[in-house]
Design a protein around this motif. Structure first.
Motif, PDB file in Angstrom:
ATOM      1  N   ILE A 210     -99.523  -0.422  27.344  1.00 28.17           N
ATOM      2  CA  ILE A 210     -98.084  -0.304  27.600  1.00 28.17           C
ATOM      3  C   ILE A 210     -97.683  -1.255  28.728  1.00 28.17           C
ATOM      4  O   ILE A 210     -96.644  -1.928  28.670  1.00 28.17           O
ATOM      5  CB  ILE A 210     -97.705   1.155  27.947  1.00 28.17           C
ATOM      6  N   ALA A 211     -98.499  -1.317  29.772  1.00 24.35           N
ATOM      7  CA  ALA A 211     -98.202  -2.190  30.915  1.00 24.35           C
ATOM      8  C   ALA A 211     -98.204  -3.663  30.520  1.00 24.35           C
ATOM      9  O   ALA A 211     -97.471  -4.473  31.094  1.00 24.35           O
ATOM     10  CB  ALA A 211     -99.214  -1.937  32.035  1.00 24.35           C
ATOM     11  N   GLU A 212     -98.998  -4.026  29.507  1.00 20.30           N
ATOM     12  CA  GLU A 212     -99.047  -5.414  29.050  1.00 20.30           C
ATOM     13  C   GLU A 212     -97.774  -5.809  28.289  1.00 20.30           C
ATOM     14  O   GLU A 212     -97.444  -6.990  28.195  1.00 20.30           O
ATOM     15  CB  GLU A 212    -100.269  -5.623  28.155  1.00 20.30           C
ATOM     16  N   ASN A 213     -97.086  -4.804  27.726  1.00 19.39           N
ATOM     17  CA  ASN A 213     -95.796  -5.012  27.037  1.00 19.39           C
ATOM     18  C   ASN A 213     -95.905  -6.035  25.913  1.00 19.39           C
ATOM     19  O   ASN A 213     -95.039  -6.891  25.735  1.00 19.39           O
ATOM     20  CB  ASN A 213     -94.722  -5.448  28.048  1.00 19.39           C
ATOM     21  N   GLU A 214     -96.985  -5.952  25.128  1.00 19.43           N
ATOM     22  CA  GLU A 214     -97.168  -6.868  24.003  1.00 19.43           C
ATOM     23  C   GLU A 214     -97.110  -6.161  22.655  1.00 19.43           C
ATOM     24  O   GLU A 214     -97.067  -6.820  21.605  1.00 19.43           O
ATOM     25  CB  GLU A 214     -98.515  -7.586  24.126  1.00 19.43           C
ATOM     26  N   GLU A 246     -90.983   6.743  29.001  1.00 18.35           N
ATOM     27  CA  GLU A 246     -90.650   6.954  30.418  1.00 18.35           C
ATOM     28  C   GLU A 246     -91.632   6.198  31.312  1.00 18.35           C
ATOM     29  O   GLU A 246     -91.238   5.626  32.344  1.00 18.35           O
ATOM     30  CB  GLU A 246     -90.674   8.445  30.744  1.00 18.35           C
ATOM     31  N   TYR A 247     -92.896   6.205  30.910  1.00 16.78           N
ATOM     32  CA  TYR A 247     -93.916   5.481  31.684  1.00 16.78           C
ATOM     33  C   TYR A 247     -93.597   3.989  31.677  1.00 16.78           C
ATOM     34  O   TYR A 247     -93.654   3.330  32.728  1.00 16.78           O
ATOM     35  CB  TYR A 247     -95.295   5.737  31.077  1.00 16.78           C
ATOM     36  N   PHE A 248     -93.248   3.450  30.514  1.00 16.80           N
ATOM     37  CA  PHE A 248     -92.906   2.027  30.414  1.00 16.80           C
ATOM     38  C   PHE A 248     -91.680   1.708  31.254  1.00 16.80           C
ATOM     39  O   PHE A 248     -91.657   0.686  31.978  1.00 16.80           O
ATOM     40  CB  PHE A 248     -92.656   1.652  28.953  1.00 16.80           C
ATOM     41  N   ASN A 249     -90.670   2.564  31.205  1.00 20.86           N
ATOM     42  CA  ASN A 249     -89.416   2.306  31.952  1.00 20.86           C
ATOM     43  C   ASN A 249     -89.652   2.315  33.465  1.00 20.86           C
ATOM     44  O   ASN A 249     -88.910   1.670  34.207  1.00 20.86           O
ATOM     45  CB  ASN A 249     -88.371   3.352  31.583  1.00 20.86           C
ATOM     46  N   ALA A 250     -90.659   3.072  33.910  1.00 23.73           N
ATOM     47  CA  ALA A 250     -90.922   3.190  35.341  1.00 23.73           C
ATOM     48  C   ALA A 250     -91.808   2.086  35.890  1.00 23.73           C
ATOM     49  O   ALA A 250     -91.974   1.958  37.110  1.00 23.73           O
ATOM     50  CB  ALA A 250     -91.556   4.553  35.647  1.00 23.73           C
TER      51      ALA A 250
END
Length: 253
Positions: A210-214, A246-250
């Motif tokens: 998720i943190a990589e946003n790929e 929510e985790y991605f938005n934060a």
């Protein structure tokens, strides 16, 4: 009474005394010899051992060394009880891997505090691991043997993370353990069942993706071995107190 304490002493009166002292707080297993203690450990989840040094057959020092050198049991904290005086006996206890050393006679309250401190400290570490998306599984290790064990297990789970059928039998076989022994080891070491440990490993990998946003959340769900995106979202929320979105938005941008 979630924690189980194994009390080992060849004196029946002391066994009964310790069982009474600890029985209101913990599930207590009693053994009159090192041999009996090993049999109990083969069949029960044990969270801590209170062990007398002076025993016939396998004495306390020898049993402590056996436990701490066996991958099946080495995660279990041990409190040694002894009437021996002097620094030499204390040093010997530490050399065989004891986590605490109490001289007889001792205050029951002092023993209870020592047990509570050891268990609470380990529980804090376990809770931190389960709730922290990027904490390494080896944070729960209390020895080099456990560190290697957890690293091998974690590597295998991550290598097969897309396998929705990854189960305890497969993991136990890979770790060269019987299913019951593997279950007891994981449960005592992490306070998690093997299934829960696999779930958390999947979710930690998901947090990284998720943190990589790929990838989309549905893609990530499949990549970490979830056949149901709704189950993925529920489990993510359960352990990390936020939905995947929510985790991605934060995340910091």
């Amino acid at each position: 009474m979630s924690e189980s304490i194994l009390v080992v002493d060849d004196n029946q009166e002391i066994l009964e005394f310790l069982t009474e002292v600890l029985g209101d707080t913990y599930k207590v297993h009693a053994a009159e010899s090192g041999e009996t203690a090993l049999q109990i450990m083969d069949n029960e989840v044990i969270h801590l051992i209170v062990l007398d040094v002076m025993m016939p057959g396998i004495d306390g020092f020898e049993l402590c060394q056996l436990v701490k050198s066996n991958v099946n049991y080495c995660h279990i904290p041990i409190i040694l009880l002894t009437s021996k005086n002097g620094h030499r006996a204390h040093i010997e206890g530490l050399e065989v891997g004891a986590d605490a050393y109490i001289k007889k006679p001792f205050s029951p309250k002092f023993l209870q505090i020592q047990i509570a401190n050891l268990l609470n400290n380990r529980l804090k570490i376990k809770t931190h691991f389960a709730s922290s998306p990027f904490e390494d599984v080896r944070v729960m290790a209390h020895s080099k043997t456990d560190e290697a064990f957890l690293k091998t297990l974690d590597d295998y789970i991550r290598k097969n993370i897309e396998d929705t059928q990854l189960d305890i039998e497969t993991l136990a076989q890979h770790m060269n353990m019987s299913r019951p022994t593997f279950y007891r080891k994981i449960k005592s070491l992490s306070a998690l069942s093997p299934k829960e440990l696999v779930d958390i490993t999947r979710l930690k990998k998901a947090a990284s993706l998720i943190a990589e946003n790929e990838y989309s959340l549905s893609e990530i769900s499949r990549m970490v071995g979830y056949s149901s995106q709704s189950l993925f979202s529920r489990n993510f929320q359960k352990y990390f107190n936020a939905s995947p979105q929510e985790y991605f938005n934060a995340l910091p941008r």
